[in-house]
Write a protein that holds these residues in place. Structure first.
Motif, short mmCIF file in Angstrom:
data_model
loop_
_atom_site.label_atom_id
_atom_site.label_comp_id
_atom_site.label_asym_id
_atom_site.label_seq_id
_atom_site.Cartn_x
_atom_site.Cartn_y
_atom_site.Cartn_z
N MET A 1 4.56 56.82 36.10
CA MET A 1 4.14 58.09 35.39
C MET A 1 2.71 58.37 35.94
SD MET A 1 4.53 61.03 33.86
CE MET A 1 4.15 62.01 32.73
N LYS A 2 2.18 59.13 36.85
CA LYS A 2 0.92 59.52 37.32
C LYS A 2 0.23 60.69 36.27
CE LYS A 2 1.22 57.36 41.76
NZ LYS A 2 1.41 57.81 42.98
N LEU A 3 -0.72 60.67 35.66
CA LEU A 3 -1.10 61.83 35.05
C LEU A 3 -2.54 62.25 35.75
CD1 LEU A 3 -1.06 63.50 32.65
CD2 LEU A 3 -2.44 62.28 31.34
N LEU A 4 -2.72 63.57 36.07
CA LEU A 4 -3.74 64.01 36.68
C LEU A 4 -4.39 64.65 35.58
CD1 LEU A 4 -5.87 63.99 39.24
CD2 LEU A 4 -4.65 66.31 39.65
N ALA A 5 -5.81 64.41 35.16
CA ALA A 5 -6.37 64.87 33.85
C ALA A 5 -7.62 65.69 34.09
CB ALA A 5 -6.35 63.74 32.68
N GLY A 69 -0.04 64.85 44.31
CA GLY A 69 0.25 63.37 44.27
C GLY A 69 0.52 62.87 42.71
N ALA A 70 0.55 63.82 41.66
CA ALA A 70 0.58 63.66 40.49
C ALA A 70 1.94 64.05 39.91
CB ALA A 70 -0.44 64.26 39.60
N ASP A 71 2.54 63.15 38.79
CA ASP A 71 3.58 63.63 38.20
C ASP A 71 3.47 64.66 36.98
OD1 ASP A 71 5.07 61.49 39.71
OD2 ASP A 71 4.50 60.03 38.48
N ALA A 72 2.42 64.75 36.37
CA ALA A 72 2.10 65.57 35.08
C ALA A 72 0.51 65.83 35.23
CB ALA A 72 2.68 65.04 33.96
N GLN A 104 2.71 73.35 41.10
CA GLN A 104 3.74 72.48 41.85
C GLN A 104 4.88 71.99 41.23
OE1 GLN A 104 1.71 70.30 45.31
NE2 GLN A 104 -0.30 71.19 44.37
N GLY A 105 5.07 72.61 40.12
CA GLY A 105 6.47 72.44 39.53
C GLY A 105 6.34 71.01 38.34
N LEU A 106 4.73 70.78 38.03
CA LEU A 106 4.67 69.74 37.43
C LEU A 106 4.60 70.21 35.72
CD1 LEU A 106 1.84 67.76 38.99
CD2 LEU A 106 4.39 67.65 39.32
N PRO A 107 5.11 69.23 34.94
CA PRO A 107 4.85 69.65 33.61
C PRO A 107 3.36 69.53 33.15
CG PRO A 107 5.78 67.19 33.87
CD PRO A 107 5.78 67.84 35.05
N VAL A 108 2.99 70.51 32.31
CA VAL A 108 1.57 70.42 32.03
C VAL A 108 1.24 70.51 30.60
CG1 VAL A 108 -0.57 71.50 32.56
CG2 VAL A 108 1.50 72.13 34.05
N VAL A 109 0.28 69.46 30.06
CA VAL A 109 -0.01 69.60 28.66
C VAL A 109 -1.50 70.47 28.76
CG1 VAL A 109 -0.95 68.47 26.74
CG2 VAL A 109 1.17 67.63 27.76
N MET A 110 -1.78 71.55 28.03
CA MET A 110 -2.84 72.17 28.30
C MET A 110 -3.45 72.18 26.79
SD MET A 110 -1.78 75.76 30.29
CE MET A 110 -1.45 75.65 31.93
N LEU A 174 4.26 63.56 27.49
CA LEU A 174 4.10 62.94 28.73
C LEU A 174 4.77 61.68 28.58
CD1 LEU A 174 0.26 63.99 28.74
CD2 LEU A 174 1.86 64.64 30.31
N THR A 175 5.13 60.99 27.54
CA THR A 175 5.67 59.60 27.53
C THR A 175 7.16 59.56 27.12
OG1 THR A 175 4.88 59.34 25.51
CG2 THR A 175 3.74 58.21 26.93
N ASN A 176 7.72 61.27 26.90
CA ASN A 176 8.93 61.43 26.79
C ASN A 176 9.77 60.93 27.79
OD1 ASN A 176 11.09 63.38 27.30
ND2 ASN A 176 10.80 64.28 25.51
N GLU A 177 10.91 60.39 27.72
CA GLU A 177 11.60 59.78 28.63
C GLU A 177 12.16 60.91 29.81
OE1 GLU A 177 15.14 57.39 27.42
OE2 GLU A 177 13.82 56.37 26.17
N ARG A 178 12.63 61.87 29.38
CA ARG A 178 12.98 63.17 30.34
C ARG A 178 12.11 63.31 31.15
NH1 ARG A 178 12.79 68.48 30.51
NH2 ARG A 178 11.82 68.65 28.67
N ILE A 179 10.91 63.57 30.90
CA ILE A 179 9.70 64.06 31.71
C ILE A 179 9.24 62.93 32.71
CG2 ILE A 179 7.24 64.72 31.91
CD1 ILE A 179 7.82 66.62 29.67
N ALA A 180 9.05 61.81 31.93
CA ALA A 180 8.68 60.65 32.72
C ALA A 180 9.73 60.29 33.70
CB ALA A 180 8.55 59.39 32.00
N GLY A 181 11.37 60.35 33.52
CA GLY A 181 12.26 60.13 34.17
C GLY A 181 12.28 61.37 35.29
N GLU A 182 12.15 62.63 35.11
CA GLU A 182 12.02 63.59 36.16
C GLU A 182 10.73 63.28 36.93
OE1 GLU A 182 11.49 67.20 34.14
OE2 GLU A 182 13.50 67.50 33.55
N ALA A 183 9.87 62.57 36.46
CA ALA A 183 8.83 62.58 37.49
C ALA A 183 8.81 61.30 38.36
CB ALA A 183 7.32 62.10 36.73
N VAL A 184 9.53 60.31 38.07
CA VAL A 184 9.46 59.20 39.04
C VAL A 184 10.68 59.42 40.20
CG1 VAL A 184 8.58 57.46 37.72
CG2 VAL A 184 10.98 57.99 37.24
#
Ligand SMILES: Cc1cc2nc3c(=O)[nH]c(=O)nc-3n(C[C@H](O)[C@H](O)[C@H](O)COP(=O)(O)O)c2cc1C
Length: 184
Positions: A1-5, A69-72, A104-110, A174-184
Motif C-alpha cells: 500500500m503506497k500512500l502519497l501524502a 505510482g500511488a495506491d492512495a 486517477q481513481g485513487l481513494p483520498v483522505v482530505m 487507508l489501512t482498511n482491508e477493502r481499500i488496501a486490497g483494491e490498491a494492490v
C-alpha cells in the motif's frame, strides 16, 4: 500500500504539512508513505496562451506520475481567502490539462487546518465536493480548527484528544482491508 501524502501549500512553515507529517506517523508499517512537497513542481502561472505556445510543462506530468505510482492519497489543504492556495491551484490546473482525472481513481483522505476556528473548512468542502469530477474517491475528510490551540509544535502532534481520535478515524480507510486490497 503506497500512500502519497502532501500539503496543498507552498509554505516552508506550513501547518498543513505539520498535520500531514503527524497523520502519516499514525499509520501502521503496512503503509509505505511518500511525502511530497509541491515546491518540487515549479510551474509558471497557468495561461491558455502559454499552453498553446509551449505545451504542458514537465512538472505537471511529474506530479501526475507521482499520483499514478500511488495506491492512495492524503492531502491537507491550506485555505487562502476561502479557496485553495494559488500554488496548489496552479499545479492542479496544469495537471488537469494533461489529465482531467487528476486523482486517477485513487481513494483520498482530505484534511485541512488553519489558525482560525473555521479550520480551512471552505477549501476542504470545495475539495471534497469537486473530487468526483477529477476521478477521486474521498474516503474520509477532517478539518482541524484553531491549529495552534490543538497542535503541540514541540511534540509535533495533535494535543486535543478528541481531534486526535477523529484523525485516527479519518485515517482508518487507508489501512482498511477493502481499500488496501483494491490498491494492490
Ligand atoms: C492570503 C491569505 C489568505 C488567507 N485566507 C484564509 C481563509 O480564508 N481562511 C482561513 O482559515 N485562513 C486563511 N488564511 C490563514 C491561513 O490559514 C494560514 O496562513 C495557514 O498557515 C495557511 O496554511 P499553511 O501554513 O499550511 O500554508 C489566509 C492566509 C493568507 C496569507
Amino acid at each position: 500500500m503506497k500512500l502519497l501524502a502532501f500539503a496543498a501549500s507552498n509554505s516552508s512553515k506550513s501547518i498543513n504539512k505539520a498535520l500531514v507529517n503527524y497523520a502519516t506517523s499514525l499509520l501502521d508499517s503496512s503503509v509505505q508513505v511518500e511525502l511530497l512537497d509541491i515546491n518540487d513542481f515549479p510551474l509558471p502561472i497557468y495561461s491558455s496562451d502559454l499552453e498553446e505556445e509551449a505545451g504542458i510543462p514537465e512538472s505537471a506530468h511529474q506530479f501526475l506520475a507521482k499520483i499514478a505510482g500511488a495506491d492512495a492519497l492524503l492531502i491537507s489543504y491550506a485555505e487562502h481567502n476561502g479557496g485553495h492556495t494559488v500554488a496548489y491551484k496552479n499545479l492542479f490546473d496544469w495537471a488537469s490539462r494533461a489529465n482531467r482525472n487528476v486523482y486517477q481513481g485513487l481513494p483520498v483522505v482530505m484534511l485541512a487546518t488553519s489558525p482560525g476556528p473555521g479550520g480551512a473548512g471552505n477549501v476542504l468542502s470545495a475539495s471534497v465536493n469537486s473530487a468526483r469530477f477529477f476521478d477521486g474517491q474521498v474516503v474520509a475528510s477532517l478539518s482541524v480548527p484553531s491549529f495552534y490551540d490543538n497542535f503541540d509544535p514541540d511534540k509535533g502532534e495533535i494535543s486535543n484528544i478528541e481531534i486526535q481520535r477523529q484523525l485516527r478515524e479519518a485515517l482508518e480507510p487507508l489501512t482498511n482491508e477493502r481499500i488496501a486490497g483494491e490498491a494492490v
